[in-house]
Design an enzyme around this catalytic site. Structure first.
Site, PDB file in Angstrom:
ATOM      1  N   SER A  64       0.739  -1.184  -0.048  1.00 41.85           N
ATOM      2  CA  SER A  64      -0.106   0.006   0.059  1.00 41.85           C
ATOM      3  C   SER A  64       0.769   1.140   0.054  1.00 41.85           C
ATOM      4  O   SER A  64       1.642   1.382  -0.755  1.00 41.85           O
ATOM      5  CB  SER A  64      -0.953   0.001   1.227  1.00 41.85           C
ATOM      6  OG  SER A  64      -1.841   0.979   0.914  1.00 41.85           O
ATOM      7  N   ASP A  91      -9.460  -4.600  -5.750  1.00 41.83           N
ATOM      8  CA  ASP A  91      -8.963  -3.624  -4.756  1.00 41.83           C
ATOM      9  C   ASP A  91      -9.806  -2.475  -4.780  1.00 41.83           C
ATOM     10  O   ASP A  91      -9.540  -1.540  -5.651  1.00 41.83           O
ATOM     11  CB  ASP A  91      -7.500  -3.474  -4.826  1.00 41.83           C
ATOM     12  CG  ASP A  91      -6.821  -2.756  -3.703  1.00 41.83           C
ATOM     13  OD1 ASP A  91      -7.494  -1.751  -3.059  1.00 41.83           O
ATOM     14  OD2 ASP A  91      -5.639  -2.746  -3.502  1.00 41.83           O
ATOM     15  N   HIS A  95      -7.536  -5.348  -1.323  1.00 39.80           N
ATOM     16  CA  HIS A  95      -6.336  -4.733  -0.778  1.00 39.80           C
ATOM     17  C   HIS A  95      -5.577  -5.731   0.075  1.00 39.80           C
ATOM     18  O   HIS A  95      -4.538  -5.539   0.036  1.00 39.80           O
ATOM     19  CB  HIS A  95      -6.738  -3.588  -0.180  1.00 39.80           C
ATOM     20  CG  HIS A  95      -5.472  -2.594   0.041  1.00 39.80           C
ATOM     21  ND1 HIS A  95      -4.750  -2.140  -1.088  1.00 39.80           N
ATOM     22  CD2 HIS A  95      -4.937  -1.838   1.451  1.00 39.80           C
ATOM     23  CE1 HIS A  95      -3.949  -1.359  -0.326  1.00 39.80           C
ATOM     24  NE2 HIS A  95      -3.928  -1.139   0.669  1.00 39.80           N
TER      25      HIS A  95
END
Length: 728
Positions: free
Chosen positions: A594, A669, A701
């Site tokens: 991320s 995601d 995600h």
């Protein structure tokens, strides 16, 4: 004292790991749950302050129970509900009491929508009559008891409903809800993700009014994701997602009067444009609602008190910051409607006491350390309970302090990470303690002195199991980089030889206010790092500028330039570590997920003379692609700050790639869209740069489900071995 000796014994045992270890950790061990810790699930302190309830699951029968335990003896006193005795319910996964604890809301068939939001079928169980009632035939959202326990409000199809639990009748109170247009009382995607809540409605203490936030998403651009599934044709998931600089939902505040069956929109005496309402909460007065309004830049937060009878509002408090103001859940109203508030206005996050007009009474905590959690206020003894970093930024301790700022007491006794769950009357607390060497330990403690009363649960089985594995110590230290002492941990191979040279693999996250270097028990990734250490790698993690718990100045230095100072610190740390004789400076890699993937990509491109390889999982590749609330909090809008967006986005630095790069993303995601990776891939191709990548169909995600996590970590491990492990 007995507890301290027990923990010393545990720590001594863990220090002997290296003498008794023989087994090696495998990836299959990690992702099969072999190192899972025992915990206490869904703990609720009962109103009498002497008992607590816990959700228990019987694996043999597949049933769940809510069991009540005595704080002093820890003995089970009774079972309140057993799903084995409830014909419609095989098991339930969560529960909520009414205020008087005579009714329990049971959650079943729960399915996720996004990170925090769910749909489920809910039943109300009456503890006196033993009757069970289905709330609605449909799957609903966020059912919530009224304070008097006679009603239940919930969301369904973007509208709000109230069920009368005495008559069984259901009343619809909003009617304009429509998917991807209007939402009543439930947050939109970006509020849920970035302001951290889903239920945007609140009962007043009189159970006769409901305040709610209405979201008009009509002008918010839509984002679509292909869902590949198992059918011949894929489908699409289409939802509203405001990217940086794009239109947000228009929010408005409303109050529904149960008696009059009317809704009034709240108007405040200030002209806001493009604003947020991140929190609403009724005061103790059933006719006074508090509402927090925030400008789009999020550097101005206003607290309003709304009189629901006259529909007038008073501005009570203004919190300002040159960077941004954090939104918290720490607002607490005392009996006289004075209130507790937390703020970073003196440079560190601390607790303040204001009267009901917003006049400051006192700053309760002070010092060059952070309050990291606010647990509550004991009105009888005028005492506040909180968690802080007073014992070092990588540690957490539990404290009490009087409302007047005197008699501060450290209630936790051991160095590491301590958190607390207090009894309803604040006479006891259950302390959860862990450190890098001690798996979670649960104890019952006296809330006045902190003294341990009983040991509740120790992860003895896991600690004993780990004695047989080849484990390395996680060494904590600081490293001097760019004028700052940065927190760092390092894991070396168990058979480390300082005369040898090892490849270095670095991990970081680095997002604003985050922390990756903390004195707490292992996550799944820590076992992966142990696995890599077994293979001959040194693993290190450095929390650079922009991370949290070292004051506002340290955290907010990255404002308007995400990816600049954080990347400089990672590159400089790698260079410095590379000068150590036991580290091979020609074999240094970095990875992250991320924000960490954004960082690892940037570090490889900008630090191409330092890093040989990088792995980026679900990375942001340009902040232009990410959501409005998070991104603009730190960057303002792309229209205002184009250079801040573009100069530090890895997508604009692909021409600098020299090393090996692995890019990984899930197509499902909804948070960091796979668009980020696709645009990065295209940029790399056009720059004629070779790289590797992996796409996980329909994975969100977190990239998990079935065999997915094991496959992912095998993929990353193989890439590390290929790029850094050539001399092992």
């Amino acid at each position: 004292m007995r507890y301290t000796k027990q923990l010393l014994l545990i720590c001594f045992i863990t220090s002997l790991f290296t003498t008794a270890q023989s087994n090696k950790i495998s990836l299959e061990d990690i992702w099969s749950g072999a190192f899972r810790t025992e915990r206490m699930d869904a703990l609720h302190s009962m109103n009498n302050g002497q008992q607590y309830s816990v959700l228990n699951f019987d694996r043999s029968s597949g049933s769940t129970t809510i069991d009540v335990y005595d704080y002093k003896t820890l003995n089970k006193e009774r079972t309140l509900v057993n799903s084995a005795n409830l014909d419609p319910i095989k098991y339930f996964t969560d529960y909520t009491f009414s205020d008087d604890e005579s009714q329990i809301l049971l959650a079943t068939e729960v399915e996720s929508i996004f990170r925090r939001s769910t749909l489920g079928k809910y039943y109300v169980y009456n503890t006196k009559t033993k009757q069970l009632e289905l709330v609605a035939e449909e799957k609903i959202q966020e059912p919530t008891f009224s304070p008097d326990g006679t009603k239940l409000a919930y969301g369904y199809n973007n509208n709000l409903f109230v069920k009368d639990l005495e008559t069984g009748n259901t009343q619809q109170i909003t009617f304009d809800g429509e998917k991807n247009k209007i939402i009543n009382g439930i947050t939109d995607w970006v509020y849920e993700e970035e302001f951290g809540f889903v239920r945007a409605f609140e009962w007043n203490s009189g159970s006769n009014k409901i305040a709610f936030v209405r979201f008009d998403e009509t002008d918010v651009p839509e984002f679509s994701m292909d869902v590949y599934g198992q059918d011949l044709y894929q489908t699409q998931h289409v939802f509203k997602y405001p990217k940086a600089g794009e239109a947000n939902a228009i929010v408005s505040l409303h109050i529904f009067d149960m008696k009059a069956a009317t809704t009034a929109e709240v108007k405040v005496n200030k002209s806001y444009t493009d604003f947020y309402i991140p929190r609403i909460e009724w005061t103790n007065n059933p006719d006074v609602l508090s509402a927090q309004y925030m400008n789009r830049h999020q550097d101005e937060l206003d607290l309003w008190f709304v009189n629901a009878e006259s529909n007038t509002a008073s501005l009570v408090l203004e919190d300002r910051d040159k960077a941004y103001v954090d939104v918290t859940d720490n607002l607490t109203f005392l009996e006289d409607d004075s209130f507790i508030w937390t703020s970073e206005k003196d440079g560190f996050n601390h607790i303040y006491h204001y009267d009901k007009t917003g006049k400051l009474i006192s700053q309760i905590t002070k010092g060059n350390w952070e309050v990291t959690n606010y647990y509550g206020f004991d009105a009888k003894n005028k005492t506040i309970f909180y968690q802080s970093t007073e014992n070092g930024s990588i540690n957490r301790d539990v404290y009490s302090i009087k409302l007047n700022g005197r008699d501060k007491t450290r209630l936790s006794m051991n160095t590491g990470t301590n958190s607390a769950a207090f009894s309803a009357d604040f006479s006891y607390f259950i302390n959860t303690f862990s450190s890098a060497t001690t798996a979670p330990v649960y104890t019952l403690n006296n809330a006045k002195t902190g003294k341990q009363i009983k040991l509740i649960k120790v992860n003895t089985e896991l600690q004993n199991k780990l004695k047989g594995y080849l484990m390395s110590e996680k060494e904590f230290s600081t490293i001097a980089i760019n004028g700052n002492e940065l927190n760092m941990w390092m894991i070396k191979p168990a058979n480390f030889d300082a005369s040898k040279s090892y490849p270095l693999f670095m991990f970081q996250y680095s997002g604003p206010g985050s922390q990756s270097v903390s004195n707490t028990w292992n996550s799944a990734n820590d076992y992966w790092y142990q696995y890599l250490a077994q293979k001959g790698y040194i693993i290190a993690c450095v929390d650079g500028r922009g991370t949290g718990f070292k004051g506002a100045e340290f955290k907010k230095v990255t404002q308007k330039e995400l990816g600049k100072y954080e990347v400089e610190d990672q590159i400089a740390a790698a260079k410095k570590l590379g000068t150590e004789p036991y580290i091979d400076a020609s074999r240094i890699g970095i990875w992250g997920w991320s924000y960490g993937g954004f960082m690892s990509s940037n570090a490889l491109f900008k630090g191409n003379d330092v890093f040989k390889m990088a792995i980026a999982v679900a990375p942001v590749t340009s902040w232009r692609f990410y959501d409005s609330i998070y991104t603009e909090r730190y960057m303002t809008t792309p229209q205002e700050n184009p250079s801040g967006y573009d100069e530090n986005s890895p997508i604009n630095h692909v021409d600098k790639l020299k090393g090996d790069f692995l890019l990984i993303h899930g197509t499902g995601d909804d948070n960091v869209h796979v668009q980020n990776t696709m645009r990065m891939v295209e940029a790399l191709i056009q720059a004629d740069k070779q790289f590797e990548w992996m796409i996980y169909p329909d994975k969100n995600h977190g990239i998990y489900g079935g065999n997915t996590r094991l496959h992912l970590y095998k993929k990353m491990t193989n890439f590390i071995d290929k790029t850094l492990g050539d001399k092992l």
